[in-house]
Enzyme design. Structure first.
Site, mmCIF file in Angstrom:
data_model
loop_
_atom_site.group_PDB
_atom_site.id
_atom_site.type_symbol
_atom_site.label_atom_id
_atom_site.label_comp_id
_atom_site.label_asym_id
_atom_site.label_seq_id
_atom_site.Cartn_x
_atom_site.Cartn_y
_atom_site.Cartn_z
ATOM 1 N N CYS A 36 9.913 -38.638 -7.740
ATOM 2 C CA CYS A 36 8.616 -39.290 -7.949
ATOM 3 C C CYS A 36 7.732 -39.250 -6.719
ATOM 4 O O CYS A 36 6.718 -39.945 -6.659
ATOM 5 C CB CYS A 36 8.821 -40.731 -8.419
ATOM 6 N N ARG A 90 -3.499 2.929 8.565
ATOM 7 C CA ARG A 90 -3.852 1.715 7.819
ATOM 8 C C ARG A 90 -2.648 0.799 7.668
ATOM 9 O O ARG A 90 -1.523 1.251 7.478
ATOM 10 C CB ARG A 90 -4.393 2.080 6.430
ATOM 11 N N ARG A 115 -3.191 -1.401 -6.437
ATOM 12 C CA ARG A 115 -2.341 -2.593 -6.376
ATOM 13 C C ARG A 115 -2.665 -3.449 -7.584
ATOM 14 O O ARG A 115 -3.734 -3.306 -8.189
ATOM 15 C CB ARG A 115 -2.582 -3.387 -5.096
ATOM 16 N N GLY A 128 -8.196 -7.229 4.320
ATOM 17 C CA GLY A 128 -9.063 -7.315 5.484
ATOM 18 C C GLY A 128 -8.489 -8.052 6.667
ATOM 19 O O GLY A 128 -9.156 -8.175 7.695
ATOM 20 N N TYR A 137 13.788 -34.459 -14.424
ATOM 21 C CA TYR A 137 12.337 -34.550 -14.583
ATOM 22 C C TYR A 137 11.661 -34.636 -13.222
ATOM 23 O O TYR A 137 12.284 -34.958 -12.210
ATOM 24 C CB TYR A 137 11.946 -35.762 -15.443
ATOM 25 N N SER A 188 16.048 -41.721 -8.624
ATOM 26 C CA SER A 188 14.760 -41.038 -8.484
ATOM 27 C C SER A 188 14.549 -40.774 -7.011
ATOM 28 O O SER A 188 14.582 -41.704 -6.193
ATOM 29 C CB SER A 188 13.611 -41.886 -9.037
ATOM 30 N N MET A 193 -5.674 -7.338 8.469
ATOM 31 C CA MET A 193 -5.072 -6.519 9.507
ATOM 32 C C MET A 193 -5.914 -5.253 9.700
ATOM 33 O O MET A 193 -6.990 -5.130 9.129
ATOM 34 C CB MET A 193 -3.615 -6.223 9.160
ATOM 35 N N LYS A 196 0.832 -1.204 0.000
ATOM 36 C CA LYS A 196 0.000 0.000 0.000
ATOM 37 C C LYS A 196 0.865 1.252 0.000
ATOM 38 O O LYS A 196 0.651 2.177 -0.797
ATOM 39 C CB LYS A 196 -0.926 -0.023 1.214
ATOM 40 N N HIS A 217 -15.547 -7.970 1.089
ATOM 41 C CA HIS A 217 -14.574 -8.842 1.746
ATOM 42 C C HIS A 217 -14.720 -10.277 1.260
ATOM 43 O O HIS A 217 -13.743 -10.946 0.920
ATOM 44 C CB HIS A 217 -14.766 -8.778 3.268
#
Length: 886
Positions: free
Chosen positions: A843, A91, A335, A100, A863, A775, A102, A22, A451
């Protein structure tokens, strides 16, 4: 101590880590020359210091004093002055958006004297007393920890006494009386008066914002969104501008594109005679942003120009908060806006077509988690439906469940395994637990910027807002709509795309995105979303370095994974082929008392295994298929000890011969282990049970030979599990090579191992001498590194560990980079030190986790392998990982 306070004119958007999102964006807009009310930002460094010590840094007060003086000079007014006082908002603003979660306190600076000056200067006593009651209400709840219902109940009582349901019908005298009621409530709660000194108000509000970083809801949100816990929040002190000065004033939220669909246009909400919190709280229903053109064309035109400027500057969808004060437009925040998964893909490709970004950057703008959301089913358009109402589709998806009216009820029902829809008049940050637990959210108030809508979009949760036809009575647990009453527990379905709400459960159909991956829907035949997904998936495949394989044990799973883009099988679990009707053959293997019985049991299993491999290799013709030899302990293929003991006991009680059950019970008791995860399994089993591995290898090799004779291209790879010493692998490999030579394929089938023990990773340089590939089995590697069993600990204490911040996310869900990841890196480095061209894959379940895929790319694996449904996610994230590493 570093500089702790920055004027808006001193920062820029690149300073998000210090000034928060912000503050950095307020600074950026200020430097762009946009109409931003003057102010300053207290840095996240100050917050972190506060959280570490419990006290604000010693130098902070002096820095704030200097910036307050500068702000007063700019505004030509002072905090607390009796006539036309300077008022400010306090703020929060973290580096990562946490809508919303904080705290915010508006109208700081008002007191019993200055409220009269504000009333006189504005010529609007109602406005002044409304501003004062808002300050006390926010301060009481946020700073003093009072129950918000104390204030809400007082407001409701005042409206009831007035005979109205609308806040705007309360006049100046009503609001003045409310102020006195609120002040008395503060006194009753704290034992002292509401602070009259503006600077005391500011300091206490600042500390409250710092402290809200560790509020329950903020912690829960960070855990849900995987936001680091140590960022802290900046605090923005901004001079107040007022949207509640009359009908020529107002407040709103705007998006430069539709955050639900990604379509360009005029999207947002506006509320006349209101302050910003009224819009996002959903307390009053807004009007569409387009209506502002008729209400105040000058402000509307200015806003459209600024929106175009911001989207061009940020090169992305922008989310904007603004206020109109008596016909003057002010920008309060911007934002890069949260968006639905569908909007993310559409916006990314649209910006490419508009020449704003290139395809590489477009790929970085979408995420695997968003793609997974697009693969969820949708409601069947042809099914019979009982439409209750239609409202605002705020976050897409198809969700059905039982009606619940409170977050606590949603959590309790979810814990019982029930699917629920959380129905509220409007949600607030305290509802986050219930929103996470529910399948979807339905509110009777609010719009796309409420919200409920913003948080649901961020979580990928289905949400419908602003269903004004619904009279939601939480106390009675009922919904009234068009003369019909529905109660808690009744089934409803909500469509977050269309905004439709249906009674009962509506059938679902596959997503068009899944149909595209299945190959039943061509990109040109689908909608714009499918075309966008196709373009970005194609680019991901072009740029990724990581291969993507699948974990599959059946031909059907293999075929589906191949349609989804799998480039082979990274893990075939052969033990799954020993289940079902084949259990009796396995039982004979376990019960064998002689070499002849053992050989007969293995001979019985071999053709069955061979048939399995024929199907699997056929489905993956021309692609590698890594087949893991049997891994779990043999007793897992037998009935449980408890079940067998009961059967044997009952038979003997009846004077009957327990027969085979007695033999099975004896075998289970003989094979029973206190900790089978660390017992006779994997390579140990193959070395102890003669012929077991040989039978499987013979089945694999003979299947490959048969398919080659048919003109196909089978590419099996044999993987030996749970190796902890190179001697184990040498012995097992000797047996495998002997069998391959007997079948006539010596040297043609790669032989490798799973790295799933910490010792294996540490001595990977030795193990690589006897392995053609590694693997990493990260499921077992996580268990053996952490020293816990997944099946036991997830239900026993994981939730507590997540709550306490020991885990930001389950280590079985996303790779533990510091521990398990370090072992993977060690295994990679040491393995390739011995064999530079050693093929390396993974894997475990982490192979389909977006965050983990980036780690595997960075450490140099060849991979990843994951379940068929996660193949598209792995392909996309592998492409994003390649771009991120450039």
């Amino acid at each position: 101590m570093p500089k702790l306070v920055y004027d808006f004119a001193e920062g820029n958007k690149a300073m998000k880590q210090l000034l928060g999102g912000k503050g950095a964006n307020l600074a950026e807009m200020t430097n762009l020359g946009l109409p931003v009310p003057p102010g300053f930002t207290i840095t996240a460094d100050a917050c972190r210091a506060y959280l570490e010590t419990g006290a604000v840094p010693a130098d902070l007060a002096d820095e704030i004093d200097k910036h307050v003086d500068l702000l007063q000079q700019k505004m030509g007014k002072k905090l607390g002055q009796a006539d036309d006082p300077l008022l400010v908002s306090v703020r929060s603003g973290a580096a990562v958006s946490m809508p919303g979660m904080m705290e915010t306190v508006l109208n700081v600076g008002l007191n019993d004297d200055s409220v009269n000056g504000l009333a006189h200067h504005s010529g609007n006593p109602r406005f002044a007393w409304d501003a004062y009651r808002r300050l006390i209400q926010m301060f009481g709840k946020t700073v003093l920890g009072m129950d918000g219902d104390v204030f809400e109940d007082a407001i409701e009582a005042a409206k009831e006494a007035k005979g109205t349901r609308n806040d705007l019908d309360l006049d100046a005298d009503d609001l003045k009386a409310l102020v006195e009621t609120f002040k008395q409530a503060v006194h009753d709660h704290t034992g002292r008066e509401f602070p009259q000194d503006p600077r005391t108000q500011m300091d206490l509000a600042t500390e409250a914002v710092f402290g809200s970083w560790n509020s329950d809801r903020a912690i829960l949100y960070r855990r849900q969104e995987r936001i680091p816990t140590d960022l802290g929040t900046a605090v923005n002190i901004c001079s107040m501008v007022f949207g509640n000065l009359g009908m020529d004033s107002g407040t709103g939220v705007a998006f430069t594109r539709d955050p639900s669909t990604g379509q360009p246009g005029v999207y947002g909400d506006y509320l006349q005679n209101a302050q910003g919190e009224d819009v996002v709280a959903g307390i009053r229903n807004t009007v569409p942003l387009a209506d502002l053109e008729q209400l105040d064309k000058t402000s509307y035109d200015d806003l459209m120009e600024i929106m175009a400027t911001l989207e061009g500057h940020y090169r992305d969808l922008c989310d904007i908060e603004f206020t109109v004060e008596r016909g003057k437009l002010w920008m309060l925040q911007t934002r890069v806006g949260k968006r639905t998964a569908a909007a993310a893909f559409r916006i990314a490709t649209s910006l490419v077509d508009e020449g704003v970004i290139d395809t590489d950057e477009a790929l970085t703008r979408v995420k695997g988690a968003q793609l997974a959301q697009l693969m969820f089913p949708r409601f069947d358009a042809d099914a019979e439906k009982d439409l209750i109402t239609k409202a605002i589709g705020a976050s897409p998806g198809a969700a059905s469940g039982k009606v619940v009216f409170t977050s606590a009820a949603a959590v309790e029902a979810a814990d019982r395994g029930e699917k629920v829809i959380l129905v509220r008049r409007e949600t607030n940050p305290d509802d986050l637990h219930g929103m996470i637990a529910a399948q979807g959210i339905l509110t009777s108030r609010g719009g796309k910027t409420s919200h409920a809508a913003v948080v649901a979009r961020g979580m990928g949760k289905t949400c419908v807002c602003g269903a004004e036809d619904l009279d939601v009575n939480v106390a009675q647990g009922t919904i009234k709509v068009n003369g019909t009453i529905m109660e808690a527990g009744e089934l409803i379905s909500i469509d977050g795309t269309t905004g439709e709400v249906f009674r009962g459960e509506v059938p679902v159909v596959p997503s068009p995105v899944v149909q595209y991956f299945e190959g039943t829907l061509a990109p040109s035949d689908g909608d714009e979303l499918v075309a966008s997904v196709h373009r970005l998936m194609t680019h991901a495949d072009e740029v990724r370095r990581l291969g993507v394989r699948t974990n599959a044990d059946t031909a059907d799973d293999a075929a589906r994974a191949r349609r989804f883009g799998a480039e082979g099988i990274g893990l075939c679990r052969t033990e799954h082929m020993f289940l079902g009707e084949r259990r009796e053959s396995v039982e004979r293997l376990i019960l064998a008392e002689s070499d002849a019985e053992l050989e007969a049991a293995l001979a019985e299993l071999e053709p069955l295994q061979r048939g399995d491999f024929l199907e699997l290799l056929t489905a993956m013709d021309g692609l590698p298929v890594t087949i893991r030899l049997i891994d779990p302990p043999l007793h897992e293929f037998l009935p449980s000890m408890e079940e067998l003991a009961v059967k044997v006991a009952v038979a003997r009680e009846r004077g009957e011969d327990p027969g085979r059950n007695a033999a099975l019970l004896a075998a289970v008791q003989r094979l029973h282990e206190q900790n089978p995860m660390l017992g006779l399994r994997g390579v140990r089993l193959g070395l102890v049970v003669p012929g077991l591995f040989a039978m499987q290898v013979r089945a694999i090799a003979s299947a490959a030979v048969e398919l080659r004779d048919r003109g196909m291209d089978p590419r099996p790879e044999i993987m030996i599990p749970l190796v902890g010493a190179v001697q184990e692998l040498h012995l097992a490999r000797d047996e495998v090579e002997r069998v391959l030579a007997e079948v006539g394929v010596a040297g043609e089938i790669p032989i490798g191992t799973m790295i799933e023990l910490p010792r294996a990773a540490v001595i990977a340089d030795q193990i690589a001498e006897a392995a053609d590939f590694f693997s990493f089995g990260t499921n077992d590697l996580t268990q053996t590194t952490w020293g816990f069993s997944r099946d036991d600990v997830e239900s026993a204490f994981f939730s507590r560990y997540l709550e306490k911040g020991i885990f930001a996310v389950s280590p079985f869900e996303s790779i533990d980079r510091e521990g398990v990841g370090a072992l993977v890196r060690t295994g990679v480095d040491r393995g390739r030190a011995t064999k530079p061209d050693l093929k390396l894959g993974i894997c475990g379940e982490h192979g389909g986790d977006p965050d983990s895929i980036h780690f595997f790319h960075d450490v140099g694996l060849d991979y990843v392998s994951c379940s068929p449904f996660r193949i598209p996610v792995a392909r996309l994230e592998s492409g994003r990982a390649a771009l991120a590493s450039e």
